[in-house]
Design an enzyme around this catalytic site. Structure first.
Site, mmCIF file in Angstrom:
data_model
loop_
_atom_site.group_PDB
_atom_site.id
_atom_site.type_symbol
_atom_site.label_atom_id
_atom_site.label_comp_id
_atom_site.label_asym_id
_atom_site.label_seq_id
_atom_site.Cartn_x
_atom_site.Cartn_y
_atom_site.Cartn_z
ATOM 1 N N GLY A 121 -21.831 36.693 23.719
ATOM 2 C CA GLY A 121 -22.625 36.065 22.468
ATOM 3 C C GLY A 121 -21.805 36.579 21.010
ATOM 4 O O GLY A 121 -22.221 36.409 20.031
ATOM 5 N N SER A 122 -20.448 36.623 21.207
ATOM 6 C CA SER A 122 -19.770 36.863 19.955
ATOM 7 C C SER A 122 -19.565 35.787 19.100
ATOM 8 O O SER A 122 -19.917 35.838 17.909
ATOM 9 C CB SER A 122 -18.158 37.193 20.112
ATOM 10 O OG SER A 122 -17.593 36.094 20.533
ATOM 11 N N ASN A 123 -19.700 34.253 19.579
ATOM 12 C CA ASN A 123 -19.785 33.379 18.475
ATOM 13 C C ASN A 123 -21.285 33.211 17.977
ATOM 14 O O ASN A 123 -21.555 32.782 16.873
ATOM 15 C CB ASN A 123 -19.681 32.030 19.398
ATOM 16 C CG ASN A 123 -18.172 31.903 19.449
ATOM 17 O OD1 ASN A 123 -17.487 31.493 18.527
ATOM 18 N ND2 ASN A 123 -17.593 31.806 20.588
ATOM 19 N N LEU A 194 -23.287 28.135 29.612
ATOM 20 C CA LEU A 194 -22.223 27.323 30.605
ATOM 21 C C LEU A 194 -23.087 26.491 31.807
ATOM 22 O O LEU A 194 -22.630 25.903 32.676
ATOM 23 C CB LEU A 194 -21.862 28.783 31.688
ATOM 24 C CG LEU A 194 -20.806 29.692 30.455
ATOM 25 C CD1 LEU A 194 -20.252 30.735 31.358
ATOM 26 C CD2 LEU A 194 -19.734 28.839 29.970
ATOM 27 N N ASN A 211 -21.014 21.701 20.704
ATOM 28 C CA ASN A 211 -20.817 22.687 21.544
ATOM 29 C C ASN A 211 -19.270 23.104 21.381
ATOM 30 O O ASN A 211 -18.647 22.107 20.429
ATOM 31 C CB ASN A 211 -20.566 21.928 23.168
ATOM 32 C CG ASN A 211 -19.934 22.860 23.993
ATOM 33 O OD1 ASN A 211 -20.260 24.035 24.144
ATOM 34 N ND2 ASN A 211 -18.883 22.506 24.884
ATOM 35 N N HIS A 213 -15.620 24.245 22.709
ATOM 36 C CA HIS A 213 -14.676 24.457 24.011
ATOM 37 C C HIS A 213 -13.630 25.192 23.618
ATOM 38 O O HIS A 213 -12.824 24.734 22.508
ATOM 39 C CB HIS A 213 -14.623 23.129 24.512
ATOM 40 C CG HIS A 213 -14.178 23.207 25.949
ATOM 41 N ND1 HIS A 213 -14.571 23.643 27.182
ATOM 42 C CD2 HIS A 213 -12.589 22.904 26.219
ATOM 43 C CE1 HIS A 213 -14.000 23.701 28.067
ATOM 44 N NE2 HIS A 213 -12.676 23.208 27.886
HETATM 45 C C1 GAR Z 1 -16.338 30.924 24.036
HETATM 46 O O1 GAR Z 1 -14.836 31.040 24.035
HETATM 47 C C2 GAR Z 1 -16.379 29.610 24.187
HETATM 48 O O2 GAR Z 1 -15.733 28.516 23.618
HETATM 49 C C3 GAR Z 1 -16.719 29.302 25.687
HETATM 50 O O3 GAR Z 1 -17.075 30.571 26.105
HETATM 51 C C4 GAR Z 1 -16.965 31.823 25.140
HETATM 52 C C5 GAR Z 1 -18.199 32.403 24.876
HETATM 53 O O4 GAR Z 1 -17.820 33.578 24.239
HETATM 54 N N1 GAR Z 1 -17.265 28.186 26.122
HETATM 55 C C6 GAR Z 1 -16.949 27.334 27.180
HETATM 56 O O5 GAR Z 1 -16.212 27.666 27.978
HETATM 57 C C7 GAR Z 1 -17.756 26.151 27.434
HETATM 58 N N2 GAR Z 1 -17.124 25.297 28.321
HETATM 59 P P1 GAR Z 1 -18.953 34.402 23.368
HETATM 60 O O6 GAR Z 1 -20.191 34.520 24.423
HETATM 61 O O7 GAR Z 1 -18.412 35.602 23.043
HETATM 62 O O8 GAR Z 1 -19.331 33.465 22.361
#
Ligand code: GAR
Length: 302
Positions: A121-123, A194, A211, A213
């Site tokens: 969940g850093s984003n 995911l 989203n 990616h």
């Molecule tokens: C992120 O890098 C995002 O782009 C990716 O999962 C990561 C989640 O990081 N998403 C995908 O691969 C979707 N196809 P986070 O949990 O630290 O935000």
């Protein structure tokens, strides 16, 4: 008026047309059936005929629109529409829902975001931070499919409500459309979520789901391409650059219109792990701002 309806129902122009056609054809069918039934009855008094006609039309209308919504492809919209109507009539709305609905009417901006995330969940954390104190846009809900995901503790710390979703209901039930609508959610942000978004949810929030990616779509996208799988594939292919893609979500994996891309270079010493760090930096720097820009455009249109 049409733009207001698009905004209210969160649909694009084409879907609004299909919904209005469903209302019109369903309504006409209902009137036709009402008259047909009435003509079978031997009642001559016009007052009783009128009352009976109103009763018949009221009973038949939901069945007629649901029937017509199947060929027009708007079944999920009308199922949720009729359910809400039924709840209002039966007075079953909870106090919380009442309050949330009042809030939307009172507020000048209806944009409450639900952030869907499956992992650390850093984003999500960056998005929460960015929108803190911004008027008109708020993170109203964190939706997660994993009880152990880090994003849930972030939400708890920030005092943001969470919704833990189950596979069965997400893919075979209503995809939590009702819950999201009851929570007054107007916009969905996928941030490391995911699971594939079911058609029912895409349709209910058409043009209102984005989203991120971790690659330059259309490359390295599609089923199975997520997180470290993407970075492993990019490094194995000896690419010289990678990046991020922010895009609208449609019924196909990583397929909707791309809104924004940013690039980073890959050196010979990069590993999937160091690439993941570079990608995260790009995501954190751009995703919240791009979300705000998309929402601002939607608000201007309404
Ligand atoms: C992120 O890098 C995002 O782009 C990716 O999962 C990561 C989640 O990081 N998403 C995908 O691969 C979707 N196809 P986070 O949990 O630290 O935000």
């Amino acid at each position: 008026m049409f733009e207001r309806l698009q905004q209210k129902w969160k649909v694009n122009g084409w879907r609004l047309l299909l919904i209005l056609v469903t209302f019109a054809v369903g309504g006409s069918l209902c009137g036709y059936l009402g008259r047909l039934i009435l003509n079978q009855l031997t009642i001559s008094q016009s007052v009783i005929r009128i009352i009976l006609y109103i009763v018949l039309v009221t009973i038949l209308w939901p069945f007629c629109v649901i029937l017509i919504s199947i060929p027009t492809g708007q079944f999920f919209f009308f199922r949720s529409y009729l359910k809400k109507m039924g709840q209002r009539i039966a007075g079953k709305k909870t106090q919380t829902t009442d309050k949330l609905i009042m809030n939307t009417e009172e507020k000048s901006s209806p944009f409450r975001i639900a952030v869907f995330a499956s992992g650390a969940g850093s984003n999500a954390a960056k998005i929460i931070e960015y929108f803190k104190g911004k008027p008109g846009i708020e993170i109203g809900l964190i939706v997660c499919n994993k009880p152990e995901a880090g994003v849930l503790s972030i939400a708890q710390k920030e005092g943001i409500p969470t919704l833990l979703i189950e596979k069965e209901k997400f893919f075979r039930g209503n995809a939590y459309v009702d819950e999201l609508q009851h929570a007054n959610i107007s916009f969905i942000v996928l941030a490391g979520f995911l699971w594939k978004v079911p058609v029912a949810l895409v349709q209910a929030f058409s043009g209102h789901i984005v989203n991120i990616h971790p690659a330059l779509l259309p490359n390295y996208g599609g089923k199975g391409m997520y997180g470290m799988h993407v970075h492993n594939a990019v490094i194995n292919a000896k690419e010289k650059e990678s990046g991020i893609s922010i895009h609208f979500v449609d019924e196909v994996y990583d397929h909707g219109a791309v809104i924004y891309q940013a690039i980073c270079s890959i050196t010979d010493t990069d590993t999937p792990e160091t690439l993941a760090q570079k990608i995260h930096q790009l995501e954190h720097a751009h995703y919240p701002r791009v979300i705000e820009e998309v929402i601002t455009k939607l608000q201007k249109r309404s």
